[in-house]
Scaffold this motif. Structure first.
Motif, PDB file in Angstrom:
ATOM      1  N   THR A 107       2.969  30.172-107.906  1.00  0.00           N
ATOM      2  CA  THR A 107       2.086  30.881-107.217  1.00  0.00           C
ATOM      3  C   THR A 107       2.842  30.921-105.788  1.00  0.00           C
ATOM      4  O   THR A 107       2.222  31.378-104.856  1.00  0.00           O
ATOM      5  CB  THR A 107       0.574  30.502-106.897  1.00  0.00           C
ATOM      6  OG1 THR A 107       0.894  29.170-106.241  1.00  0.00           O
ATOM      7  CG2 THR A 107       0.302  30.228-108.182  1.00  0.00           C
ATOM      8  N   ASP A 112       1.994  24.137-105.639  1.00  0.00           N
ATOM      9  CA  ASP A 112       2.610  24.359-107.098  1.00  0.00           C
ATOM     10  C   ASP A 112       3.249  22.948-107.551  1.00  0.00           C
ATOM     11  O   ASP A 112       3.024  22.479-108.750  1.00  0.00           O
ATOM     12  CB  ASP A 112       3.479  25.468-107.320  1.00  0.00           C
ATOM     13  CG  ASP A 112       2.675  26.777-107.266  1.00  0.00           C
ATOM     14  OD1 ASP A 112       1.886  26.915-107.793  1.00  0.00           O
ATOM     15  OD2 ASP A 112       3.326  27.808-106.778  1.00  0.00           O
ATOM     16  N   ASP A 142      -3.824  28.732-100.429  1.00  0.00           N
ATOM     17  CA  ASP A 142      -2.987  28.472-101.672  1.00  0.00           C
ATOM     18  C   ASP A 142      -3.467  27.499-102.771  1.00  0.00           C
ATOM     19  O   ASP A 142      -3.015  27.890-103.837  1.00  0.00           O
ATOM     20  CB  ASP A 142      -1.586  28.032-101.015  1.00  0.00           C
ATOM     21  CG  ASP A 142      -0.857  29.260-100.314  1.00  0.00           C
ATOM     22  OD1 ASP A 142      -0.906  30.370-100.922  1.00  0.00           O
ATOM     23  OD2 ASP A 142      -0.162  28.584 -99.456  1.00  0.00           O
ATOM     24  N   SER A 145      -4.951  29.416-106.118  1.00  0.00           N
ATOM     25  CA  SER A 145      -4.198  29.925-107.115  1.00  0.00           C
ATOM     26  C   SER A 145      -3.307  29.080-107.616  1.00  0.00           C
ATOM     27  O   SER A 145      -3.215  29.212-109.015  1.00  0.00           O
ATOM     28  CB  SER A 145      -3.286  30.959-106.499  1.00  0.00           C
ATOM     29  OG  SER A 145      -2.630  30.343-105.280  1.00  0.00           O
ATOM     30  N   ALA A 146      -2.600  27.983-107.033  1.00  0.00           N
ATOM     31  CA  ALA A 146      -2.061  26.861-107.580  1.00  0.00           C
ATOM     32  C   ALA A 146      -2.553  26.206-108.731  1.00  0.00           C
ATOM     33  O   ALA A 146      -2.379  25.900-109.803  1.00  0.00           O
ATOM     34  CB  ALA A 146      -1.303  26.133-106.466  1.00  0.00           C
ATOM     35  N   TYR A 149      -3.441  28.599-111.834  1.00  0.00           N
ATOM     36  CA  TYR A 149      -2.433  28.729-112.440  1.00  0.00           C
ATOM     37  C   TYR A 149      -1.698  27.202-113.418  1.00  0.00           C
ATOM     38  O   TYR A 149      -1.062  27.478-114.324  1.00  0.00           O
ATOM     39  CB  TYR A 149      -1.082  29.014-111.810  1.00  0.00           C
ATOM     40  CG  TYR A 149      -1.079  30.588-111.547  1.00  0.00           C
ATOM     41  CD1 TYR A 149      -0.037  31.261-112.169  1.00  0.00           C
ATOM     42  CD2 TYR A 149      -1.989  31.300-110.567  1.00  0.00           C
ATOM     43  CE1 TYR A 149      -0.047  32.828-111.933  1.00  0.00           C
ATOM     44  CE2 TYR A 149      -1.854  32.712-110.497  1.00  0.00           C
ATOM     45  CZ  TYR A 149      -0.955  33.534-111.010  1.00  0.00           C
ATOM     46  OH  TYR A 149      -1.013  34.737-110.910  1.00  0.00           O
ATOM     47  N   GLN A 172      -3.238  36.098-101.465  1.00  0.00           N
ATOM     48  CA  GLN A 172      -3.840  34.920-101.924  1.00  0.00           C
ATOM     49  C   GLN A 172      -4.943  35.356-102.738  1.00  0.00           C
ATOM     50  O   GLN A 172      -5.359  34.663-103.673  1.00  0.00           O
ATOM     51  CB  GLN A 172      -4.150  33.818-100.744  1.00  0.00           C
ATOM     52  CG  GLN A 172      -3.031  33.362-100.071  1.00  0.00           C
ATOM     53  CD  GLN A 172      -3.215  32.577 -98.989  1.00  0.00           C
ATOM     54  OE1 GLN A 172      -4.167  33.017 -98.057  1.00  0.00           O
ATOM     55  NE2 GLN A 172      -2.643  31.430 -98.584  1.00  0.00           N
ATOM     56  N   GLN A 175      -4.063  36.740-106.021  1.00  0.00           N
ATOM     57  CA  GLN A 175      -3.490  35.740-106.969  1.00  0.00           C
ATOM     58  C   GLN A 175      -4.459  34.793-107.687  1.00  0.00           C
ATOM     59  O   GLN A 175      -4.449  34.387-108.850  1.00  0.00           O
ATOM     60  CB  GLN A 175      -2.705  34.682-106.218  1.00  0.00           C
ATOM     61  CG  GLN A 175      -1.162  35.269-105.834  1.00  0.00           C
ATOM     62  CD  GLN A 175      -0.339  34.222-105.078  1.00  0.00           C
ATOM     63  OE1 GLN A 175      -0.455  33.645-104.070  1.00  0.00           O
ATOM     64  NE2 GLN A 175       0.685  33.825-105.748  1.00  0.00           N
ATOM     65  N   LYS A 411       3.739  36.459 -99.294  1.00  0.00           N
ATOM     66  CA  LYS A 411       2.178  36.155 -99.139  1.00  0.00           C
ATOM     67  C   LYS A 411       1.470  36.673 -98.186  1.00  0.00           C
ATOM     68  O   LYS A 411       0.414  36.677 -97.930  1.00  0.00           O
ATOM     69  CB  LYS A 411       2.132  34.583 -99.585  1.00  0.00           C
ATOM     70  CG  LYS A 411       2.606  34.228-100.950  1.00  0.00           C
ATOM     71  CD  LYS A 411       1.995  32.900-101.278  1.00  0.00           C
ATOM     72  CE  LYS A 411       0.686  32.950-101.825  1.00  0.00           C
ATOM     73  NZ  LYS A 411       0.306  31.607-102.499  1.00  0.00           N
TER      74      LYS A 411
END
Length: 461
Positions: A107, A112, A142, A145-146, A149, A172, A175, A411
């Motif tokens: 992401t 992440d 962030d 999304s991290a 995922y 963002q 995502q 981003k």
């Protein structure tokens, strides 16, 4: 390794239970009962290890024998196999500065580094123990999304992520909301990130609701988030010093929820030779004001070009407060009661001297953020995301400071375009993102509305 709460109301628990608990059952944050210490010989031995091997060494003392070493090594390898740079968190030189790039995951953000591993650890433990987990988290940009995922499609996990409607960047938002897996639930809250964070903490403090729905946390209140992020401080030190324990380094950390800079503080307490940690904030400068005057006072949340830092109440501040107050849970509870009742807490002058020994801090305006993006690009062609630019601007008096580059600039192309008149080329992870279908539920900033939504989504829980 045993874990206890900053508020003193949790009996010592092991790593796996701490991981699954997330927020302490007493409302506090979990911390290790003791911190392992890293000596000079170990620093030398670790200094040139590949990131994955280093992660295994740094994390093992905190995990003990709860996860066999071979299994942990396999989980770490799997977590970073998809990163676009083989170094995972490489150092880059640009315009006379050094940047620790943390955006090579799926992401394109530093979250992440921890959340790919956290998702795999959750899956491993749930399969081993036959459990089910429903993750509840809030994001200022962030983390959501991290986290998504990290767990999308995992059969034993559902995830509910709250974001403040209209207060994250378009990329963002997409995502998160373009992930259509059945176990992913995106919620846009009509309010600020602090509202989202408050809702999450409120539901976690309802122990009956938490137990009924097997709620777990992925926000930086989860200890693994902090632990995984300490690794790249050790990695950056080793690569920049050649492993000489006599050489100290400094880091500038774009800071919102205090988790990333607390990871650096933790690494220093473990023995990493860190000269200074720069807390870099935007207009939402509660932490900068705290370092200046010893008063941690809530204020208005302002929307800025660095939205992941648009936070007033930083969750991980409580972990730092615990160490600042000599690991005294009663003292922590008293200070937090002041914050709850009056909107502010104050530390004594001798404690403030310790804060200033631990950190320096600076607040950076939007205008200064744009100027930093522009100056770096004109000097080197290197494009900073606005959060990274805040870190660079906050530490401009000490150019030897390593700046944490927390997100890929693509981003935040609205800010980039305003600064340099062009957009940053997107990494493969962001290509075509804005054309995908979306799914999201909008809710008022009400714990009743959130409870009802979770109850409806998990009818059999």
């Amino acid at each position: 390794m045993q874990y206890i709460s900053t508020r003193g109301g949790v009996a010592p628990v092991g790593f796996a239970e701490a991981l699954m608990m997330g927020l302490g059952t007493d409302g506090g944050l979990l911390v290790p009962a003791e911190l392992p210490q890293v000596d000079a010989a170990t620093l030398r031995a670790w200094s040139q290890l590949p990131f994955q091997a280093l992660a295994l060494e740094v994390m093992t003392p905190f995990i003990g024998d709860e996860i066999p070493r071979d299994d942990l090594a396999r989980l770490i390898e799997a977590s970073y196999a998809g990163f676009s740079d083989p170094a995972v968190t490489p150092l880059r030189e640009a315009a006379g500065r050094t940047y620790l790039e943390l955006f090579h995951g799926p992401t394109a953000a530093f979250k992440d580094v921890a959340l790919q591993l956290l998702g795999n650890l959750f899956e491993y433990l749930l399969e081993r123990d036959g459990g089910q987990l429903n993750i509840l988290g809030a994001t200022s940009g962030d983390t959501g999304s991290a986290a998504i995922y990290g767990v999308r499609g995992k059969p034993r996990i559902n995830i509910f992520i709250l974001h403040p409607k209209g207060r994250v960047s378009p990329v963002q938002e997409r995502q998160m909301t373009t992930v259509l897996d059945a176990n992913v639930h995106n919620i846009a809250v009509c309010g600020t990130f602090d509202d989202c964070q408050h809702l999450v903490k409120t539901l976690f403090r309802d122990l009956g609701f938490k137990a009924r729905h097997s709620l777990g946390a992925v926000n930086s209140i989860n200890w693994l988030r902090i632990l995984a992020q300490t690794v790249y401080y050790f990695y950056a030190w080793g690569r920049s010093t050649g492993g000489d324990p006599a050489r100290r380094v400094s880091f500038a950390v774009p800071t919102g929820n205090f988790g990333d800079v607390f990871a650096g503080y933790l690494a220093r307490r473990m023995g990493l030779p860190v000269e200074r940690l720069v807390i870099a904030t935007n207009r939402n400068d509660i932490l900068t004001r705290f370092v200046a005057d010893g008063v941690y006072a809530k204020g208005e949340v302002f929307h800025t070009l660095s939205p992941a830092m648009d936070i007033q109440v930083a969750s991980n501040f409580e972990r730092y407060l615990y160490y600042l107050l000599d690991r005294d849970p009663a003292a922590v509870c008293a200070k937090l009661a002041d914050l709850e009742q009056t909107g502010a807490l104050t530390i004594e002058p001798e404690r403030l001297a310790q804060v200033r020994a631990d950190f320096t801090a600076a607040a950076v305006s939007d205008a200064e953020t744009l100027a930093q993006i522009r100056a770096t690009f004109e000097a080197s062609g290197y494009i900073l995301c606005p959060h990274t630019a805040v870190g660079a601007a906050a530490s401009q008096d000490a150019p030897e400071t390593i700046v944490l580059a927390t997100a890929h600039p693509a981003k935040f192309n609205e800010a980039v375009r305003e600064a340099i008149g062009r957009e940053a080329p997107p990494p493969p992870a962001l290509t075509g993102l804005m054309d995908k279908p979306v799914r999201c539920t909008e809710l008022d900033a009400s714990d009743a509305a959130l409870r009802a939504h979770i109850d409806a989504a998990l009818p059999a829980a």
